[in-house]
Write a protein that holds these residues in place. Structure first.
Motif, PDB file in Angstrom:
ATOM      1  N   ILE A  25       0.859  -1.177   0.000  1.00  0.00           N
ATOM      2  CA  ILE A  25       0.000   0.000   0.000  1.00  0.00           C
ATOM      3  C   ILE A  25       0.901   1.234   0.000  1.00  0.00           C
ATOM      4  O   ILE A  25       2.072   1.174   0.407  1.00  0.00           O
ATOM      5  CB  ILE A  25      -0.961   0.042   1.209  1.00  0.00           C
ATOM      6  CG1 ILE A  25      -0.177   0.223   2.507  1.00  0.00           C
ATOM      7  CG2 ILE A  25      -1.843  -1.182   1.265  1.00  0.00           C
ATOM      8  CD1 ILE A  25      -1.044   0.538   3.698  1.00  0.00           C
ATOM      9  N   ILE A  83      -8.349   0.254   5.450  1.00  0.00           N
ATOM     10  CA  ILE A  83      -7.872  -0.093   4.116  1.00  0.00           C
ATOM     11  C   ILE A  83      -7.835  -1.616   3.960  1.00  0.00           C
ATOM     12  O   ILE A  83      -7.564  -2.343   4.914  1.00  0.00           O
ATOM     13  CB  ILE A  83      -6.469   0.516   3.859  1.00  0.00           C
ATOM     14  CG1 ILE A  83      -6.001   0.230   2.444  1.00  0.00           C
ATOM     15  CG2 ILE A  83      -5.460  -0.005   4.872  1.00  0.00           C
ATOM     16  CD1 ILE A  83      -6.763   0.960   1.391  1.00  0.00           C
ATOM     17  N   THR A  85      -5.862  -4.392   1.771  1.00  0.00           N
ATOM     18  CA  THR A  85      -4.641  -4.425   0.959  1.00  0.00           C
ATOM     19  C   THR A  85      -4.875  -4.968  -0.443  1.00  0.00           C
ATOM     20  O   THR A  85      -4.078  -4.714  -1.345  1.00  0.00           O
ATOM     21  CB  THR A  85      -3.565  -5.277   1.655  1.00  0.00           C
ATOM     22  OG1 THR A  85      -4.100  -6.591   1.912  1.00  0.00           O
ATOM     23  CG2 THR A  85      -3.149  -4.649   2.968  1.00  0.00           C
ATOM     24  N   ARG A  87      -7.223  -4.029  -2.396  1.00  0.00           N
ATOM     25  CA  ARG A  87      -7.863  -3.029  -3.254  1.00  0.00           C
ATOM     26  C   ARG A  87      -6.955  -2.630  -4.405  1.00  0.00           C
ATOM     27  O   ARG A  87      -5.731  -2.505  -4.255  1.00  0.00           O
ATOM     28  CB  ARG A  87      -8.213  -1.774  -2.443  1.00  0.00           C
ATOM     29  CG  ARG A  87      -9.453  -1.900  -1.626  1.00  0.00           C
ATOM     30  CD  ARG A  87      -9.679  -0.703  -0.736  1.00  0.00           C
ATOM     31  NE  ARG A  87      -9.364   0.579  -1.361  1.00  0.00           N
ATOM     32  CZ  ARG A  87      -9.578   1.748  -0.774  1.00  0.00           C
ATOM     33  NH1 ARG A  87     -10.107   1.779   0.435  1.00  0.00           N
ATOM     34  NH2 ARG A  87      -9.263   2.870  -1.386  1.00  0.00           N
ATOM     35  N   ALA A  90      -4.893   0.539  -3.657  1.00  0.00           N
ATOM     36  CA  ALA A  90      -4.209   0.568  -2.369  1.00  0.00           C
ATOM     37  C   ALA A  90      -2.864   1.268  -2.448  1.00  0.00           C
ATOM     38  O   ALA A  90      -2.328   1.709  -1.427  1.00  0.00           O
ATOM     39  CB  ALA A  90      -4.025  -0.851  -1.838  1.00  0.00           C
TER      40      ALA A  90
END
Length: 893
Positions: A25, A83, A85, A87, A90
């Motif tokens: 990220i 968040i 990870t 995504r 990210a």
């Protein structure tokens, strides 16, 4: 064998590498103006890094899963986002940090954004989170939990913030630097303060101590600046953002919500916010109303008629919009307008909550407030300039009926709409030798529209009557100021000061008065006066951790439209103006009760009040320990107070305005039928001194556990007698606040134990003692009035004649007592006595918390007054809320 060992090493290396994961990220950290922030601390799970010179950060070798990123930077608010990870974006996070508004103030020095610890004046800065958590039903509640501040609550709708024991006329309110207080504001309360919508505010800044050099008249005790939300679209491409809030509270069964939508770019953007809330009947602790008319006049608990306080419900709704246009990088145009309204409000303290009357309505309180501001950088000789044109209209309709519940008493209808047009400006320039110079001024033009009429329910006749302030009265005011901040010794000594001259012009015309029974209701009246004010202070930096500060400020307050023109019923009783009092040869009484004796001082037109404010203290901050101590002294000279009016004997039958004098005591004190207290008159009578200390501290016990606390002590004295002076609002008791907050790192929840504690307050003035909201004095005649009228209408006494208010032989049904027996039980042999001679101490224990859902949603809750403790402060027209649970939801996108 070597081959086997090599395979084992390869497998182990592969396990370590692939066990760490292949996810990453990253992103960039910016401030609210779009500039990157280098050196920000970024924490993800148990790993920490810092942003580079481009504001960028990266974490690599992560496994799939959900967690949170926490970003912290010096001078900015810490931000946490959730968040996942896996995504797709990210690695493209863009995290915006807002300036830590608790560290910087725009109010202490006009036109400047100054770090709080470098300001010689004591200042409280409340964030939007504070506003969200504290404003349970009205805005004034944000004043709770702060050193030097308290809350004044006249009714469920009307309230204000108390600063160093002063409120109402002694504390001036601004909105975004535009004057909100006007000359028609009532002396001990701020009727329209709560019409400002909490969800439209970014912060509230409060200067503690006189600040007339910056803000003009009325800033004897302090200044409140309400700062509207303004940080929305900040990018070159159009952005659409919004915020949704909703809340429920069990103590008053209230429900409300707001929706804010914004759209635009960093060149052209704006937002609109609409809100509404319904406040229903309030339950005080134990279901008991301690100041109930039933208790005051009959000695019975309020529960014989109600558990939830009747006539405490109201509806509030409104909307606002803000428009920002940046035609060039060095210019900005701001347009803002707000409209707010309260419906169905009532003065509970005049009804069953105090006087026992049948009608006391606050109908259709309305606010229309707006301004247009132009800001220009590099304006000729000056570095920048700001110019603002403003409009402020505050409207109310009051309907009252006196006589302790007499259904045959006249019904008074008073409409008021005070309209203010204003213009203000300031210009600033950085001068040689580390000086920052500002020159500015403001001008306001006020006019009141106040027709009034009275209806006689017996005869059915409706006639014009004397309004509280004469119709079409005008009040113009303005002033010019200079301000300078000098870095005398870089990083060691900073000195700042200001000087101001202000003036006013008040005019009333007899030709604007209606004619009743061949006479006008008021005469021509006028006053012009002016005054200088100033301040100077310095901050000495002993080390990075320790700063010592001191400040002297001179405040002033010229007589207002309310001081000069009031004749009629107010929260403290019936008041008379200068003209009516002098026409009858009036003198000033030495107290504000029926025991007053004449001082021999004739009633005169009021002069300006003056305050001299001295502050000294220190601020210490190191790692997890932050503390501040301020010792202050306020000298008030020529203070305008309310005293009993003394008239020569034989005054019965004469008129004060449209009210006939019905009774006069041997000491010269007089009464009219619509009020239970003696007639009062405003006069420059008292020189008073208030002194005390404010202490606040914050200790980070661990990175997750924080202890906060503060303590405020205030003592007020008449400088001649040492007694409590008759300053409207009374003096709050010594008060403390304690909080223990747990906020685990990387977790989406937090909770906090907190408590407000107050000592017993037995220093009450004669005005406090007679005030129904504090001492609640009752006389034999008042008890008789309520016994035969208000109690009869509500079914607590019987009446052989069948018409309440006319019979003499009645019985108190719950006890079987006669009127005389009730009077003797409550008063003994005395003619009158207060219900309370002191206010007891209290400790209100509370718990609150929050839970973050995803990146944009938050649930917040509070369990307040867990022990169901009774509490009330001076001039409160209603008890504090009993045990209650509150839950709210906020979604931002």
């Amino acid at each position: 064998m070597k081959t086997v060992l090599l395979l084992i090493l390869i497998l182990c290396f592969s396990f370590v590498v692939f066990g760490q994961g292949s996810r990453s990220i990253g992103g960039v950290v910016k401030d609210q103006n779009g500039a990157v922030i280098a050196g920000a601390k970024v924490t993800f799970q148990n790993r920490t890094t810092q942003t580079n010179e481009k504001g960028e950060f990266t974490f690599v070798g992560l496994t799939d899963g959900k967690s949170s990123v926490q970003v912290a930077a010096e001078g900015f608010e810490t931000k946490t986002i959730n968040i996942e990870t896996s995504r797709a974006d990210a690695n493209k996070l863009e995290i915006t940090l807002n300036i830590d508004s608790t560290r910087f103030t725009v109010t202490a020095e006009v036109g400047q954004n100054v770090e709080r610890r470098q300001v010689p004046q004591a200042v409280s800065i409340l964030t939007d989170t504070d506003i969200l958590e504290r404003s349970t039903s009205v805005l004034a509640q944000v004043g709770e939990e702060e050193a030097g501040l308290n809350v004044q609550q006249t009714s469920p709708t009307i309230g204000a913030i108390v600063v160093r024991g002063l409120t109402g006329k002694n504390v001036v309110t601004y909105v975004d630097g535009v004057r909100y207080t006007n000359s028609g504001q009532r002396g001990g309360i701020n009727t329209f303060f709560n019409l400002n919508e909490p969800t439209s505010l970014q912060s509230v800044e409060i200067l503690r101590g006189a600040s007339s050099a910056q803000f003009g008249s009325d800033a004897l005790g302090g200044t409140i600046n309400l700062i509207s939300k303004n940080n929305f679209a900040l990018s070159d491409t159009p952005e659409f953002n919004g915020e949704f809030n909703t809340v429920y509270n069990s103590a008053d069964r209230s429900v409300g919500g707001s929706t804010l939508l914004s759209y635009g770019t960093n060149r052209l953007n704006g937002y609109a916010n609409i809100s509404a809330r319904r406040i229903n009947t309030l339950r005080s602790a134990g279901g008991i109303d301690t100041h109930s008319a039933i208790t005051r006049f009959l000695g019975l608990p309020s529960t014989v008629l109600y558990v939830r306080n009747p006539d405490t419900e109201f509806t509030q709704y409104g909307g606002s919009f803000r428009f920002n246009y940046v035609p060039r990088d060095d210019q900005q145009i701001i347009v803002q307008y707000k409209r707010s309204q309260q419906d169905d409000g009532k003065r509970f303290d005049d009804l069953l909550g105090g006087n026992g009357n049948l009608i006391s309505n606050l109908a259709n309180l309305q606010l229309d407030f707006g301004y247009v501001r132009y800001v220009k950088q590099n304006l000729g000789f000056f570095d920048s300039g700001s110019f603002t044109a403003s409009f402020n209209s505050q409207r109310e309709e009051r309907q009252t009926q006196g006589g302790q519940g007499n259904p045959r008493a006249e019904v008074r209808n008073q409409y008021e709409r005070l309209t203010v047009s204003g213009f203000s400006f300031f210009l600033d320039k950085k001068l040689p030798a580390r000086n920052n110079f500002t020159f500015g001024g403001d001008f306001y033009y006020e006019k009141i529209n106040s027709p009034a009429h009275s209806f006689d329910p017996v005869t059915g006749v409706d006639i014009a009557s004397r309004p509280r302030v004469p119709d079409e009265a005008r009040f113009d005011s303005g002033g010019l100021f200079v301000q300078n901040a000098w870095e005398a010794i870089p990083n060691r000594l900073r000195i700042s000061g200001a000087l101001r001259y202000s003036a006013m012009d008040y005019r009333v015309r007899e030709s604007d008065s209606p004619i009743v029974n061949g006479q006008t209701l008021w005469k021509d009246d006028s006053l012009r006066t002016g005054s200088f004010s100033g301040r100077i202070g310095g901050v000495v930096t002993i080390s990075d951790e320790l700063r010592i500060f001191s400040n002297y400020s001179r405040g002033f307050r010229y007589p207002s439209m309310t001081d000069l023109g009031t004749l009629g019923l107010t929260g403290d009783g019936f008041e008379v103006d200068f003209t009516a009092a002098t026409n009858l040869g009036g003198t000033i009484g030495n107290t504000a009760d029926s025991n007053a004796i004449s001082t021999g001082l004739p009633v005169e037109k009021q002069r300006s009040e003056i305050s001299n404010n001295y502050d000294f203290g220190f601020r210490y901050q190191r790692k997890r320990f932050d503390t501040e101590l301020t010792v202050f002294l306020i000298d008030l000279e020529d203070t305008i107070t309310k005293q009993s009016l003394i008239l020569p004997q034989g005054a019965v039958g004469q008129f004060l305005g449209d009210q006939q004098i019905t009774n006069q005591l041997p000491n010269g004190v007089v009464f009219v039928s619509i009020a239970e207290n003696p007639v009062l008159v405003r006069a420059n009578y008292t020189s008073a001194r208030l002194f005390g200390l404010e202490y606040e501290t914050e200790i980070g016990i661990t990175s997750e556990l924080t202890l906060k606390g503060n303590y405020t002590y205030i003592r007020a004295e008449d400088k001649e007698t040492g007694d409590q002076p008759n300053i409207e609002g009374g003096t709050p008791p010594p008060t403390g606040f304690l909080s223990l907050r747990y906020q685990p790192s990387g977790k989406p929840f937090w909770f906090e134990f907190y408590s407000t504690l107050a000592q017993r307050q037995d220093r009450l003035s004669t005005l406090d003692i007679s005030d129904r909201r504090t001492g609640a004095t009752r006389s034999r005649s008042q008890i008789a009035n309520f016994f035969r009228r208000g109690a009869c209408v509500r079914g607590l006494t019987n009446n052989p004649d069948g018409i309440c208010g006319t019979g003499d032989e009645t019985i108190l049904l719950p006890t079987g007592e006669t009127l005389l027996q009730v009077q003797n039980r409550l008063l003994g042999t005395a003619n009158s006595a207060p219900l309370f001679t002191y206010l007891p101490g209290y400790a209100v224990v509370n718990l609150r918390g929050g839970f973050t859902i995803g990146e944009n949603s938050k649930i917040y809750w509070s369990f307040e007054n867990i022990l169901d403790q009774k509490y009330r402060n001076p001039s409160w027209g209603i008890d504090g809320a009993g045990r209650s649970f509150r839950v709210g939801y906020r979604h931002q996108f």
